[in-house]
Design a protein around this motif. Structure first.
Motif, PDB file in Angstrom:
ATOM      1  N   GLN A   1       0.918  -1.213  -0.093  1.00  0.00           N
ATOM      2  CA  GLN A   1      -0.103  -0.191   0.031  1.00  0.00           C
ATOM      3  C   GLN A   1       0.917   1.113  -0.043  1.00  0.00           C
TER       4      GLN A   1
ATOM      5  N   LYS B   1       1.776   4.939   1.030  1.00  0.00           N
ATOM      6  CA  LYS B   1       1.679   6.079   2.175  1.00  0.00           C
ATOM      7  C   LYS B   1       1.470   7.329   1.619  1.00  0.00           C
TER       8      LYS B   1
ATOM      9  N   GLY C   1       2.626   2.306  -4.771  1.00  0.00           N
ATOM     10  CA  GLY C   1       3.195   1.567  -3.709  1.00  0.00           C
ATOM     11  C   GLY C   1       3.986   0.356  -4.184  1.00  0.00           C
TER      12      GLY C   1
ATOM     13  N   PRO D   1       5.928   3.222  -0.346  1.00  0.00           N
ATOM     14  CA  PRO D   1       5.556   2.064   0.626  1.00  0.00           C
ATOM     15  C   PRO D   1       6.022   2.347   1.902  1.00  0.00           C
TER      16      PRO D   1
ATOM     17  N   GLY E   1       7.247   5.684   3.362  1.00  0.00           N
ATOM     18  CA  GLY E   1       6.885   6.645   3.839  1.00  0.00           C
ATOM     19  C   GLY E   1       8.049   7.940   4.034  1.00  0.00           C
TER      20      GLY E   1
END
Length: 140
Positions: free
Chosen positions: A2, A4, A32, A72, A74
């Motif tokens: 996912q 971020k 991601g 992915p 951050g």
């Protein structure tokens, strides 16, 4: 994996940590695992003969891999390139923006590996291909 960030949030982040590149790049997609980036080509990116320079294509590949790494994990501004291998395969189209299609191949605790294909906008065949490894600083 996912993401971020949204593409807009990633552009805001890039402007915060790398303001010097704000007029050169645009994140068009990230999820991601894959990233599509555009390099807005201007005179400063050209070499004699009117084609995009190798260093400009290198920069696009490097920024695309950075974005693929950040998406992915951050905010980790201190992630750095530890290796790049780049093949320049054909001359980019004169005056066309460059598009990078990046795919995150490995996301580990300390390293990422990303494959990047660089295209002239509107062309089917890539003008360059790169594989990059990024080092992710240890989390404290």
């Amino acid at each position: 994996m996912q993401a971020k960030f949204t593409a807009t949030e990633m552009m805001d982040y890039l402007e915060e940590v790398f303001p010097q590149i704000r007029s050169d790049f645009r994140v068009e997609h990230l999820d991601g695992e894959t990233v599509t980036m555009r390099m807005l080509i201007g005179d400063r990116h050209l070499r004699p003969g009117g084609t995009v320079s190798g260093p400009s294509m290198f920069a696009l590949a490097d920024v695309a891999a950075y974005v693929a790494t950040m998406a992915p994990i951050g905010r980790e501004a201190l992630a750095v390139t530890t290796n790049i291998s780049m093949d320049f395969m054909r001359k980019p189209a004169a005056g066309a923006d460059l598009i990078a299609q990046a795919k995150l191949l490995k996301l580990g605790r300390a390293l990422t590996v990303t494959d990047v294909l660089v295209y002239s906008e509107g062309e089917e065949k890539p003008v360059a291909r790169a594989t990059l490894t990024y080092s992710i600083p240890p989390r404290r």
